[in-house]
Design an enzyme around this catalytic site. Structure first.
Site, mmCIF file in Angstrom:
data_model
loop_
_atom_site.group_PDB
_atom_site.id
_atom_site.type_symbol
_atom_site.label_atom_id
_atom_site.label_comp_id
_atom_site.label_asym_id
_atom_site.label_seq_id
_atom_site.Cartn_x
_atom_site.Cartn_y
_atom_site.Cartn_z
ATOM 1 N N ASP A 313 28.030 45.131 58.988
ATOM 2 C CA ASP A 313 27.476 46.240 59.769
ATOM 3 C C ASP A 313 26.253 46.765 59.034
ATOM 4 O OD1 ASP A 313 26.975 48.560 61.273
ATOM 5 O OD2 ASP A 313 29.105 48.940 61.605
ATOM 6 N N ARG A 315 24.255 49.217 60.194
ATOM 7 C CA ARG A 315 23.861 50.545 60.682
ATOM 8 C C ARG A 315 23.874 51.592 59.578
ATOM 9 N NH1 ARG A 315 27.902 50.915 65.726
ATOM 10 N NH2 ARG A 315 29.218 49.885 64.170
#
Length: 385
Positions: A313, A315
């Site tokens: 991930d 983000r």
């Protein structure tokens, strides 16, 4: 000649006065396909993102560059090529006779039917700080995080600024490119807002926030602002999903989560949806499509991202925390199944009073996606299969 040198001097002086401007320009250079020069101590290196490393681009600079050619990759990509034991970003020398276009294909289309290059008996080196800075730039430009690079011949060092200027290449000291994500987050500001009536709530406001480094735009959608309980605001942190939110793709539940969140807020004293420009868990739309292609050939969602060179991930939820602080929101009821999202918000100083789960509709296209996220990322969802 004197005027051009004077102009260059003025540009460089203004260029070096603002770290944020430097990072923004470096991101944009990679995004638009141009090479860049990175200074590391007394040496200068020319870097090309793997997506824009074609022979025709390289060849125009060959007379200025040493013969040795290197490939820089993330540890995730290295693990897909070599072994699972690699723990750092690495680089290694490429045979000068190797066609760069074939290397590009290995990254752009890693499971193609074309004959793959075999990386065997290669001495690997742990990436240094200035290498990792370039990896970060590629990620922030939403490019494949891999670069081909060569050293500039030392005879050009004394006039390196003239060399860069004449060839239309920007020169950066890697030390000016550190802490990119922190500075990107800090550069976020509110730029505009307006009332936008929604089907289930006509009294909604849209506030547009812009990161002045990297130019990403994020939206705070205030659902029913007059009813919001400011002591604990209902919140959905939602990453943009072009395929799911707009076209209702069956491969994910993003559009479903977005609609469930709006419905929940309409029924329960309003709330805020932070719609973040972080497509594909932060890898960008083009890379998301590459990952989808890999999934279609048997990889799960996490392994596909790793094969391109990304983390599970990518983000940065500090962006959400930054926007919440600009909105003066300190306590939230977070609508999510993602424990990492909760932990990130808490770490950034936002108190999470309650967690509200969403309920996806399972189908033959997304079932394996959810299984992988539950198994590999601790995604908070009970699957009944």
């Amino acid at each position: 000649m004197f005027l051009s040198q004077l102009y260059l001097y003025k540009v460089l002086m203004s260029f070096k006065s603002n770290t944020g401007t430097i990072i923004d320009r470096a991101i944009n250079e990679l995004r638009t396909g141009r090479p860049m020069i990175i200074q590391n101590n007394k040496d200068y290196w020319m870097f090309f993102n793997i997506e824009h490393s074609q022979n025709k681009i390289f060849n125009q600079f060959n007379k200025y560059l040493s013969d040795e050619k290197y490939l820089l990759i993330t540890k995730q990509k290295a693990q897909s090529i070599f072994t699972k034991s690699i723990k750092n970003n690495i680089f290694f020398e490429i045979n000068p006779k190797t066609d760069v276009n074939k290397i590009i294909n290995l990254f752009i289309n890693p499971l193609s039917n074309n004959k793959e290059i075999k990386f065997t008996n290669i001495k690997k080196y742990i990436a240094k700080k200035f290498h990792n800075v370039c990896i970060d730039l590629s990620k922030n430009a939403k490019m494949i995080p891999s670069l081909v690079f060569k050293k500039i011949k030392k005879k050009h060092y004394n006039n390196i600024n003239d060399f860069a200027f004449k060839n239309g290449i920007l020169l950066f000291n890697y030390k000016d490119l550190l802490n990119q994500n922190d500075l990107i987050c800090e550069s976020i500001k509110l730029v505009s807002s307006a009332r936008v009536p929604l089907p289930k709530n006509e009294n909604s406001n849209f506030k547009i926030f812009k990161s002045y480094i990297g130019s990403d735009k994020h939206v705070a959608i205030i659902v029913n602002p007059k009813k919001i309980n400011k002591k604990s605001v209902n919140l959905r942190i939602h990453s943009a999903c072009f395929t799911g939110d707009i076209f209702h793709s069956l491969k994910c539940d993003c559009g479903e989560q977005l609609n469930q969140s709006i419905n929940y807020m309409v029924r329960n004293n309003g709330g805020i949806i932070l719609y973040l420009e972080q497509e594909g868990r932060g890898i960008g739309l083009a890379n998301k499509m590459r990952a989808y292609s890999l999934q279609a050939r048997g990889m799960d969602t996490i392994d596909a991202d790793h094969n391109i060179g990304f983390l599970d991930d990518e983000r940065d939820f500090n962006i959400a925390a930054r926007i919440l602080k600009l909105l003066k929101i300190n306590k939230v009821n977070l609508i999510t199944n993602n424990k990492n999202k909760i932990n990130s918000i808490k770490k950034a100083g936002i108190k999470v009073e309650n967690q509200v789960n969403t309920k996806p509709t399972l189908n033959k296209f997304n079932k394996n996606y959810f299984k992988t996220r539950v198994k590999k990322t601790g995604y908070g969802l009970k699957l009944v299969v």
